[in-house]
Write a protein that holds these residues in place. Structure first.
Motif, PDB file in Angstrom:
ATOM      1  N   ASN A  11       4.906   9.477   0.578  1.00  0.00           N
ATOM      2  CA  ASN A  11       6.079   9.097   0.863  1.00  0.00           C
ATOM      3  C   ASN A  11       7.437   8.873  -0.578  1.00  0.00           C
ATOM      4  O   ASN A  11       7.763   7.860  -0.735  1.00  0.00           O
ATOM      5  CB  ASN A  11       6.435   7.923   1.837  1.00  0.00           C
ATOM      6  CG  ASN A  11       5.850   6.680   1.876  1.00  0.00           C
ATOM      7  OD1 ASN A  11       4.998   6.268   0.481  1.00  0.00           O
ATOM      8  ND2 ASN A  11       5.738   5.868   2.392  1.00  0.00           N
ATOM      9  N   THR A  64       7.208   9.261  14.385  1.00  0.00           N
ATOM     10  CA  THR A  64       7.609   7.760  13.319  1.00  0.00           C
ATOM     11  C   THR A  64       6.502   6.984  14.756  1.00  0.00           C
ATOM     12  O   THR A  64       6.627   7.180  15.637  1.00  0.00           O
ATOM     13  CB  THR A  64       8.119   7.406  13.018  1.00  0.00           C
ATOM     14  OG1 THR A  64       8.221   5.966  13.139  1.00  0.00           O
ATOM     15  CG2 THR A  64       9.794   7.046  14.699  1.00  0.00           C
ATOM     16  N   ILE A  65       5.788   6.127  14.471  1.00  0.00           N
ATOM     17  CA  ILE A  65       4.750   4.981  15.267  1.00  0.00           C
ATOM     18  C   ILE A  65       6.429   3.673  15.566  1.00  0.00           C
ATOM     19  O   ILE A  65       5.747   3.595  17.173  1.00  0.00           O
ATOM     20  CB  ILE A  65       4.061   4.076  14.845  1.00  0.00           C
ATOM     21  CG1 ILE A  65       3.690   3.372  13.374  1.00  0.00           C
ATOM     22  CG2 ILE A  65       2.725   5.260  14.693  1.00  0.00           C
ATOM     23  CD1 ILE A  65       3.129   1.675  12.935  1.00  0.00           C
ATOM     24  N   ASP A  66       7.587   4.344  14.598  1.00  0.00           N
ATOM     25  CA  ASP A  66       8.155   2.940  15.146  1.00  0.00           C
ATOM     26  C   ASP A  66       8.997   3.411  16.403  1.00  0.00           C
ATOM     27  O   ASP A  66       9.765   2.836  17.143  1.00  0.00           O
ATOM     28  CB  ASP A  66       8.771   3.002  13.696  1.00  0.00           C
ATOM     29  CG  ASP A  66       8.302   2.101  12.680  1.00  0.00           C
ATOM     30  OD1 ASP A  66       7.306   1.388  13.490  1.00  0.00           O
ATOM     31  OD2 ASP A  66       8.957   1.943  11.822  1.00  0.00           O
ATOM     32  N   MET A  72       3.509  -3.215  13.260  1.00  0.00           N
ATOM     33  CA  MET A  72       5.004  -2.840  11.786  1.00  0.00           C
ATOM     34  C   MET A  72       6.085  -2.793  12.974  1.00  0.00           C
ATOM     35  O   MET A  72       5.959  -3.057  14.452  1.00  0.00           O
ATOM     36  CB  MET A  72       4.310  -1.423  11.847  1.00  0.00           C
ATOM     37  CG  MET A  72       3.769  -1.677  10.965  1.00  0.00           C
ATOM     38  SD  MET A  72       2.330   0.037  10.320  1.00  0.00           S
ATOM     39  CE  MET A  72       1.754  -0.382   8.602  1.00  0.00           C
ATOM     40  N   GLY A  73       6.575  -2.250  12.673  1.00  0.00           N
ATOM     41  CA  GLY A  73       8.091  -2.721  12.744  1.00  0.00           C
ATOM     42  C   GLY A  73       8.913  -3.138  12.186  1.00  0.00           C
ATOM     43  O   GLY A  73      10.118  -4.066  11.908  1.00  0.00           O
ATOM     44  N   ARG A  74      10.115  -2.617  11.781  1.00  0.00           N
ATOM     45  CA  ARG A  74      10.629  -3.017  10.252  1.00  0.00           C
ATOM     46  C   ARG A  74      11.742  -3.364  10.674  1.00  0.00           C
ATOM     47  O   ARG A  74      12.338  -4.734  10.886  1.00  0.00           O
ATOM     48  CB  ARG A  74      10.774  -2.156   9.351  1.00  0.00           C
ATOM     49  CG  ARG A  74       9.968  -1.446   8.800  1.00  0.00           C
ATOM     50  CD  ARG A  74      10.417  -0.124   7.948  1.00  0.00           C
ATOM     51  NE  ARG A  74      10.893  -1.007   6.548  1.00  0.00           N
ATOM     52  CZ  ARG A  74      10.689  -1.061   5.893  1.00  0.00           C
ATOM     53  NH1 ARG A  74       9.352  -1.759   5.116  1.00  0.00           N
ATOM     54  NH2 ARG A  74      11.422  -1.248   4.597  1.00  0.00           N
ATOM     55  N   GLU A 124       6.920  -7.530  11.942  1.00  0.00           N
ATOM     56  CA  GLU A 124       7.394  -7.171  10.557  1.00  0.00           C
ATOM     57  C   GLU A 124       8.360  -7.958  10.545  1.00  0.00           C
ATOM     58  O   GLU A 124       8.539  -8.338   9.706  1.00  0.00           O
ATOM     59  CB  GLU A 124       6.178  -6.100   9.917  1.00  0.00           C
ATOM     60  CG  GLU A 124       7.194  -4.772   9.750  1.00  0.00           C
ATOM     61  CD  GLU A 124       6.563  -3.727   9.247  1.00  0.00           C
ATOM     62  OE1 GLU A 124       5.568  -4.272   8.697  1.00  0.00           O
ATOM     63  OE2 GLU A 124       6.728  -2.717   9.873  1.00  0.00           O
ATOM     64  N   LYS A 179       9.212  -3.394   1.205  1.00  0.00           N
ATOM     65  CA  LYS A 179       7.899  -3.191   1.884  1.00  0.00           C
ATOM     66  C   LYS A 179       7.673  -4.707   2.861  1.00  0.00           C
ATOM     67  O   LYS A 179       8.450  -5.858   1.988  1.00  0.00           O
ATOM     68  CB  LYS A 179       6.604  -3.635   1.320  1.00  0.00           C
ATOM     69  CG  LYS A 179       6.126  -2.239   0.659  1.00  0.00           C
ATOM     70  CD  LYS A 179       5.415  -1.627   1.310  1.00  0.00           C
ATOM     71  CE  LYS A 179       6.094   0.135   0.779  1.00  0.00           C
ATOM     72  NZ  LYS A 179       6.169   1.206   2.054  1.00  0.00           N
ATOM     73  N   HIS A 181      -2.502  -0.913   8.869  1.00  0.00           N
ATOM     74  CA  HIS A 181      -1.393   0.657   9.295  1.00  0.00           C
ATOM     75  C   HIS A 181      -3.413   0.388  10.102  1.00  0.00           C
ATOM     76  O   HIS A 181      -3.060   2.183  10.276  1.00  0.00           O
ATOM     77  CB  HIS A 181      -2.561   0.884   7.680  1.00  0.00           C
ATOM     78  CG  HIS A 181      -1.012   0.900   6.782  1.00  0.00           C
ATOM     79  ND1 HIS A 181      -0.924   0.098   5.948  1.00  0.00           N
ATOM     80  CD2 HIS A 181      -0.647   1.738   6.221  1.00  0.00           C
ATOM     81  CE1 HIS A 181       0.451   0.160   4.780  1.00  0.00           C
ATOM     82  NE2 HIS A 181       0.626   1.223   6.140  1.00  0.00           N
ATOM     83  N   ARG A 197      -1.505   2.650  12.364  1.00  0.00           N
ATOM     84  CA  ARG A 197      -1.556   4.268  12.089  1.00  0.00           C
ATOM     85  C   ARG A 197      -2.589   5.562  11.937  1.00  0.00           C
ATOM     86  O   ARG A 197      -2.283   7.036  12.190  1.00  0.00           O
ATOM     87  CB  ARG A 197      -0.126   4.296  10.457  1.00  0.00           C
ATOM     88  CG  ARG A 197       0.740   3.685  11.053  1.00  0.00           C
ATOM     89  CD  ARG A 197       1.437   4.324  10.341  1.00  0.00           C
ATOM     90  NE  ARG A 197       1.400   5.164   8.668  1.00  0.00           N
ATOM     91  CZ  ARG A 197       2.253   4.351   7.880  1.00  0.00           C
ATOM     92  NH1 ARG A 197       3.046   3.095   8.191  1.00  0.00           N
ATOM     93  NH2 ARG A 197       1.383   5.272   6.585  1.00  0.00           N
TER      94      ARG A 197
HETATM   95  O1  F6P Z   1       7.801   3.575   9.435  1.00  0.00           O
HETATM   96  C1  F6P Z   1       6.302   3.437   9.812  1.00  0.00           C
HETATM   97  C2  F6P Z   1       6.132   2.331   8.743  1.00  0.00           C
HETATM   98  O2  F6P Z   1       4.731   2.565   9.606  1.00  0.00           O
HETATM   99  C3  F6P Z   1       7.061   0.846   8.874  1.00  0.00           C
HETATM  100  O3  F6P Z   1       6.716   0.425  11.056  1.00  0.00           O
HETATM  101  C4  F6P Z   1       5.907   0.618   8.477  1.00  0.00           C
HETATM  102  O4  F6P Z   1       7.225  -1.069   7.437  1.00  0.00           O
HETATM  103  C5  F6P Z   1       5.568   1.479   7.058  1.00  0.00           C
HETATM  104  O5  F6P Z   1       6.116   2.151   7.478  1.00  0.00           O
HETATM  105  C6  F6P Z   1       4.751   0.867   6.110  1.00  0.00           C
HETATM  106  O6  F6P Z   1       4.400   1.720   5.805  1.00  0.00           O
HETATM  107  P1  F6P Z   1       3.242   2.400   3.813  1.00  0.00           P
HETATM  108  O7  F6P Z   1       2.368   2.847   4.729  1.00  0.00           O
HETATM  109  O8  F6P Z   1       4.063   2.756   3.265  1.00  0.00           O
HETATM  110  O9  F6P Z   1       3.185   0.767   3.516  1.00  0.00           O
END
Ligand code: F6P
Length: 360
Positions: free
Chosen positions: A75, A139-141, A183-185, A236, A257, A284, A287
């Motif tokens: 990313n 996206t997991i979100d 997670m969940g921005r 989060e 972040k 993570h 994920r």
């Molecule tokens: O957008 C997906 C996500 O899992 C968010 O929920 C989380 O804030 C972010 O990615 C974390 O990203 P990174 O892997 O860069 O820490």
């Protein structure tokens, strides 16, 4: 005669189900007698001299249960098109032209891009520059407006529910309040679905600012009612009324972040109720690992549809799951529209009906 070629890459944060998409693409393409070229580490594989490998049935056999992506992802790098807060920066013209050369050199007639909102924004820029892009939302979100579901979400929810089941037994043994940060921005879907499936007592999401008074009153009341422990799920991106999200590091390129809201909530609960409180950050773990059956099937359906869209020449389109069907929608309509939790959504009402507190 040389076979026609499809390119594929995975971009942005990974999630369970990416390999199911890749496998689906390879098989559907092979059945149309097309060859698949997999680019390594997302768009970065399009940089000169090109980093790629040919994917076939054998090299993609049995990859469906594997988490992550066999192609790698990033990313960061040269193809970032958005910065924190959603501002557009765009990919540099020379990078776009370099990538065009690579695609031409490799005879790529359609490029499947598996990514979230940021990567699809890059995809749209490349499509407008004449690239034959097909998008696959990931996206997991689960927060993209143009699709009712993204793969990876169900696996993340299963991970949250499993964590809550475990926290429930240890919390009960020790008569503690157990806080789980997930997670969940911007969107609280993971917290909401995972919290409901894992029998959480409190769910705090970005869309419903919470009150510490209400939160601690609820926990004290549960104790008076004879419950030994309480489970609190904190997205989060959740924030207290009148307060702010908890930012861990500010962004340079890409999103800032988040992190720390679980600890803040746990500290406040402990200080206000006097109850022993522990915080776990699931991070993570949500994920990684093997995808659920739902994510394997959705990923496979998305991969097959992406190949069909290339076959039909419908470039600039993203596969989408709507009304139980996998269909195609313009990428331009799909990006920049986050699907957040409406506080009066039926899922919120259902959760309230089974005594979940949102502390609002
Ligand atoms: O957008 C997906 C996500 O899992 C968010 O929920 C989380 O804030 C972010 O990615 C974390 O990203 P990174 O892997 O860069 O820490």
């Amino acid at each position: 005669m040389e076979k026609k070629r499809i390119g594929i890459l995975t971009s942005g944060g990974d999630c369970p189900g990416l390999n199911a998409v890749i496998r689906g693409v390879v098989r559907a393409a092979d059945n149309l007698d097309w060859e698949v070229v997999g680019f390594i580490d997302g768009f970065e594989g399009l940089l000169q001299p090109g980093d790629y490998r040919i994917l076939d049935r054998h090299s993609t056999a049995h990859i469906m249960p594997q988490g992550g992506t066999i192609l790698g992802t990033t990313n960061k790098g040269h193809f970032i098109s958005k910065i924190a807060g959603g501002d557009k920066i765009g990919v540099a013209p020379e990078t776009v032209e370099n990538a065009r050369d690579i695609l031409q050199k490799l005879r790529i007639e359609g490029l499947i891009l598996i990514g979230g909102d940021g990567s699809l924004t890059t995809g749209q820029q490349l499509f407008e520059a004449g690239f034959p892009i097909i998008g696959v939302p990931k996206t997991i979100d689960n927060d993209l407006e143009a699709t009712a579901m993204t793969f990876g979400f169900d696996s993340a929810v299963a991970c949250v529910a499993d964590a809550l089941d475990r926290l429930h037994t240890t919390g009960n043994s020790h008569k503690r309040v157990m806080v789980l940060e997930v997670m969940g921005r911007h969107a609280g879907w993971i917290a909401l679905y995972g919290g409901l499936a894992g029998d959480a007592n409190v769910i705090l999401i970005p869309e419903i600012p919470f009150s510490y008074d209400k939160l601690t009153d609820f926990i004290n009341e549960r104790e008076r009612d004879g419950y030994k422990s309480s489970l609190v799920v904190v997205a989060e991106g959740a924030k207290p009324m009148g307060g702010a999200q908890s930012v861990r590091t500010s962004a340079v390129a890409g999103e800032y972040k988040l992190g720390g809201m679980g600890e803040q909530v746990a500290a406040e609960i402990a200080a206000r109720t006097g109850k022993e409180t522990r915080c776990t950050v699931l991070g993570h773990l949500q994920r990684g690992g093997t995808p659920t059956t739902l994510d394997r099937i959705l990923g496979t359906r998305f991969g097959v549809k992406a190949v069909q869209l290339i076959h039909e020449g419908r470039f600039g389109t993203m596969v989408s799951y709507l009304n139980y069907q996998v269909t195609g929608v313009p990428i331009a309509e799909a990006v920049h529209k986050l699907r957040v939790v409406n506080p009066s959504h039926q899922m919120v009402e259902t959760a309230r009906a089974v005594d979940v507190c949102f502390a609002d």
